[in-house]
Motif scaffolding. Structure first.
Motif, mmCIF file in Angstrom:
data_model
loop_
_atom_site.group_PDB
_atom_site.id
_atom_site.type_symbol
_atom_site.label_atom_id
_atom_site.label_comp_id
_atom_site.label_asym_id
_atom_site.label_seq_id
_atom_site.Cartn_x
_atom_site.Cartn_y
_atom_site.Cartn_z
ATOM 1 N N GLN A 1 0.780 -1.055 0.054
ATOM 2 C CA GLN A 1 -0.071 0.003 -0.081
ATOM 3 C C GLN A 1 0.828 1.397 0.185
ATOM 4 O O GLN A 1 0.452 2.261 -0.729
ATOM 5 N N ALA A 2 1.999 1.187 0.644
ATOM 6 C CA ALA A 2 2.945 2.458 0.809
ATOM 7 C C ALA A 2 3.566 2.546 -0.521
ATOM 8 O O ALA A 2 3.625 3.542 -1.220
ATOM 9 N N ARG A 3 3.834 1.509 -1.348
ATOM 10 C CA ARG A 3 4.556 1.560 -2.651
ATOM 11 C C ARG A 3 3.572 1.958 -3.691
ATOM 12 O O ARG A 3 4.077 2.993 -4.514
ATOM 13 N N ARG A 4 2.290 1.618 -3.505
ATOM 14 C CA ARG A 4 1.156 2.091 -4.526
ATOM 15 C C ARG A 4 0.956 3.510 -4.488
ATOM 16 O O ARG A 4 0.987 4.292 -5.316
ATOM 17 N N ALA A 5 0.915 3.963 -2.876
ATOM 18 C CA ALA A 5 0.691 5.576 -2.823
ATOM 19 C C ALA A 5 1.739 6.304 -3.472
ATOM 20 O O ALA A 5 1.573 7.286 -3.904
ATOM 21 N N PHE A 6 3.229 5.774 -3.325
ATOM 22 C CA PHE A 6 4.360 6.686 -3.479
ATOM 23 C C PHE A 6 4.336 6.556 -5.204
ATOM 24 O O PHE A 6 4.466 7.682 -5.987
ATOM 25 N N LEU A 7 3.970 5.262 -5.587
ATOM 26 C CA LEU A 7 4.253 5.217 -7.211
ATOM 27 C C LEU A 7 2.935 6.108 -7.934
ATOM 28 O O LEU A 7 3.266 6.830 -8.839
ATOM 29 N N ASP A 8 1.751 5.889 -7.303
ATOM 30 C CA ASP A 8 0.772 6.670 -7.881
ATOM 31 C C ASP A 8 0.876 8.209 -7.737
ATOM 32 O O ASP A 8 0.375 9.017 -8.538
ATOM 33 N N ALA A 9 1.778 8.934 -7.171
ATOM 34 C CA ALA A 9 2.275 10.167 -6.920
ATOM 35 C C ALA A 9 3.012 10.656 -8.110
ATOM 36 O O ALA A 9 3.287 11.735 -8.246
ATOM 37 N N GLY A 10 3.472 9.530 -8.691
ATOM 38 C CA GLY A 10 4.460 9.968 -9.952
ATOM 39 C C GLY A 10 5.660 10.049 -9.718
ATOM 40 O O GLY A 10 6.636 10.725 -10.714
ATOM 41 N N HIS A 11 6.445 9.879 -8.593
ATOM 42 C CA HIS A 11 7.797 10.106 -8.442
ATOM 43 C C HIS A 11 8.829 9.174 -9.142
ATOM 44 O O HIS A 11 9.865 9.656 -9.438
ATOM 45 N N TYR A 12 8.393 7.867 -9.403
ATOM 46 C CA TYR A 12 9.088 7.075 -10.410
ATOM 47 C C TYR A 12 8.636 7.060 -11.616
ATOM 48 O O TYR A 12 8.849 6.151 -12.599
ATOM 49 N N GLN A 13 8.027 7.837 -12.304
ATOM 50 C CA GLN A 13 7.397 8.231 -13.387
ATOM 51 C C GLN A 13 8.571 8.135 -14.542
ATOM 52 O O GLN A 13 8.326 7.509 -15.721
ATOM 53 N N PRO A 14 9.720 8.764 -14.196
ATOM 54 C CA PRO A 14 10.570 8.877 -15.420
ATOM 55 C C PRO A 14 11.349 7.269 -15.570
ATOM 56 O O PRO A 14 11.538 6.990 -16.756
ATOM 57 N N LEU A 15 11.274 6.720 -14.613
ATOM 58 C CA LEU A 15 11.963 5.245 -14.547
ATOM 59 C C LEU A 15 10.801 4.638 -15.291
ATOM 60 O O LEU A 15 11.420 3.596 -16.146
ATOM 61 N N ARG A 16 9.508 4.623 -15.145
ATOM 62 C CA ARG A 16 8.490 3.810 -15.948
ATOM 63 C C ARG A 16 8.650 4.023 -17.488
ATOM 64 O O ARG A 16 8.586 3.183 -17.975
ATOM 65 N N GLN A 17 8.676 5.196 -17.805
ATOM 66 C CA GLN A 17 8.707 5.812 -18.916
ATOM 67 C C GLN A 17 10.220 5.162 -19.821
ATOM 68 O O GLN A 17 10.183 4.514 -20.898
ATOM 69 N N SER A 18 11.038 5.153 -18.937
ATOM 70 C CA SER A 18 12.505 4.640 -19.592
ATOM 71 C C SER A 18 12.501 3.129 -19.799
ATOM 72 O O SER A 18 12.865 2.841 -20.920
ATOM 73 N N VAL A 19 11.807 2.494 -18.841
ATOM 74 C CA VAL A 19 11.691 1.019 -18.935
ATOM 75 C C VAL A 19 10.919 0.587 -20.150
ATOM 76 O O VAL A 19 11.121 0.025 -21.032
ATOM 77 N N ALA A 20 9.613 1.119 -20.242
ATOM 78 C CA ALA A 20 8.685 1.099 -21.477
ATOM 79 C C ALA A 20 9.257 1.505 -22.790
ATOM 80 O O ALA A 20 9.025 0.830 -23.740
ATOM 81 N N GLY A 21 9.893 2.553 -22.915
ATOM 82 C CA GLY A 21 10.686 3.068 -24.140
ATOM 83 C C GLY A 21 11.747 1.987 -24.519
ATOM 84 O O GLY A 21 11.685 1.775 -25.720
ATOM 85 N N LEU A 22 12.397 1.660 -23.637
ATOM 86 C CA LEU A 22 13.674 0.602 -24.198
ATOM 87 C C LEU A 22 12.937 -0.766 -24.638
ATOM 88 O O LEU A 22 13.290 -1.092 -25.751
ATOM 89 N N LEU A 23 11.856 -1.078 -23.985
ATOM 90 C CA LEU A 23 11.103 -2.362 -24.290
ATOM 91 C C LEU A 23 10.363 -1.973 -25.843
ATOM 92 O O LEU A 23 10.659 -2.991 -26.806
ATOM 93 N N ALA A 24 10.119 -0.823 -25.925
ATOM 94 C CA ALA A 24 9.394 -0.668 -27.245
ATOM 95 C C ALA A 24 10.389 -0.560 -28.503
ATOM 96 O O ALA A 24 9.978 -0.954 -29.347
#
Length: 268
Positions: A56-79
């Motif tokens: 629950q703590a992780r979901r709250a933190f991630l939903d706030a967008g602080h690791y969005q750059p990592l999320r985009q980088s991982v998805a972009g590399l896979l694409a």
């Protein structure tokens, strides 16, 4: 479908809301849509993996967008690597599915699988992200057929290297995310007398060649609540004194570095 039975390793076929193998083993699909492929003899504990509070703590933190750059980088590399054809991709240690969902969006022609040993994590993921096939399973005994996967993503997740070599097709990829040297160093300064930077991961995967390595480093401005959530989802939580928790919760802003190393390996 490339899933195999965790007991006899024969292919699993979906029949309505169940998965069955020719040996007669059956695994029912939960109402949230996931399947539990972790036999009790392989659990190791009553409830393996992260606790509900950590999730629950992780979901709250991630939903706030602080690791969005990592999320985009991982998805972009896979694409870049897999986006031009139909593929099967596994996110090992997917947790509540934050990164897995972005992979599914970046790879619309792919079948995305999310795997975690924590049943609570998979339940959370399956309820929110319907495009991904989630399963409870051990990363040391992957329930996938030999040479079935085009890609595997490991974001901090442990896994058997022999299993990786077994399930990935020739030419397939492994994308790992590990802490960069300065990752969360401000948290370390609150807990340890001497702050030691993360050592670079010195690893070579047998049967794989290093294809790419990138660093992602940025500063986060966190509210007190987000800083507490972040601390709760890290190993530092076990060492933090009560004073640290209280000071973080009371702070109006906490500045902290995010530092990640993304490494791409390709199967020979």
């Amino acid at each position: 479908m490339s899933l195999i039975c965790p007991l006899c390793h024969q292919p699993l076929l979906q029949q309505s809301n169940s998965f069955r193998c020719d040996a007669g083993h059956q695994f029912d699909q939960a109402k949230e849509g996931y399947v539990n492929l972790l036999p009790v003899q392989y659990k190791g504990s009553r409830e393996p993996g992260d606790s509900v509070e950590m999730l629950q703590a992780r979901r709250a933190f991630l939903d706030a967008g602080h690791y969005q750059p990592l999320r985009q980088s991982v998805a972009g590399l896979l694409a870049q690597q897999l986006g031009s054809h139909s593929s099967q991709v596994l996110d090992i240690g997917c947790g509540e599915g934050y990164y897995t969902a972005a992979m599914a969006e970046a790879l619309p022609q792919a079948q995305l699988f999310g795997l975690d040993v924590a049943k609570a994590a998979i339940r959370m993921a399956a309820k929110r992200y319907r495009k991904v096939k989630f399963c409870v399973a051990s990363s040391q005994r992957l329930p996938f057929a030999d040479a079935a996967l085009d890609g595997v993503v490991r974001i901090y997740a442990p896994c058997s290297e022999d299993e990786l070599a077994r399930v990935i097709k020739p030419g397939g990829i492994v994308l790992t995310v590990t802490p960069g040297p300065h990752h969360l160093r401000q948290f370390k300064a609150l807990i340890y007398r001497e702050v030691q930077l993360h050592a670079a991961e010195e690893k070579a995967y047998a049967g794989f060649k290093l294809a790419d390595r990138q660093n992602l480093h940025y500063n986060m401005k966190l509210s007190g609540a987000d800083a507490v959530s972040l601390l709760q989802m890290t190993p530092f939580a076990w060492r933090a004194r009560e004073e640290v928790w209280q000071n973080l919760a009371a702070s109006s802003e906490f500045s902290c570095d995010a530092d990640f190393t993304l490494t791409l390996w390709r199967r020979d």
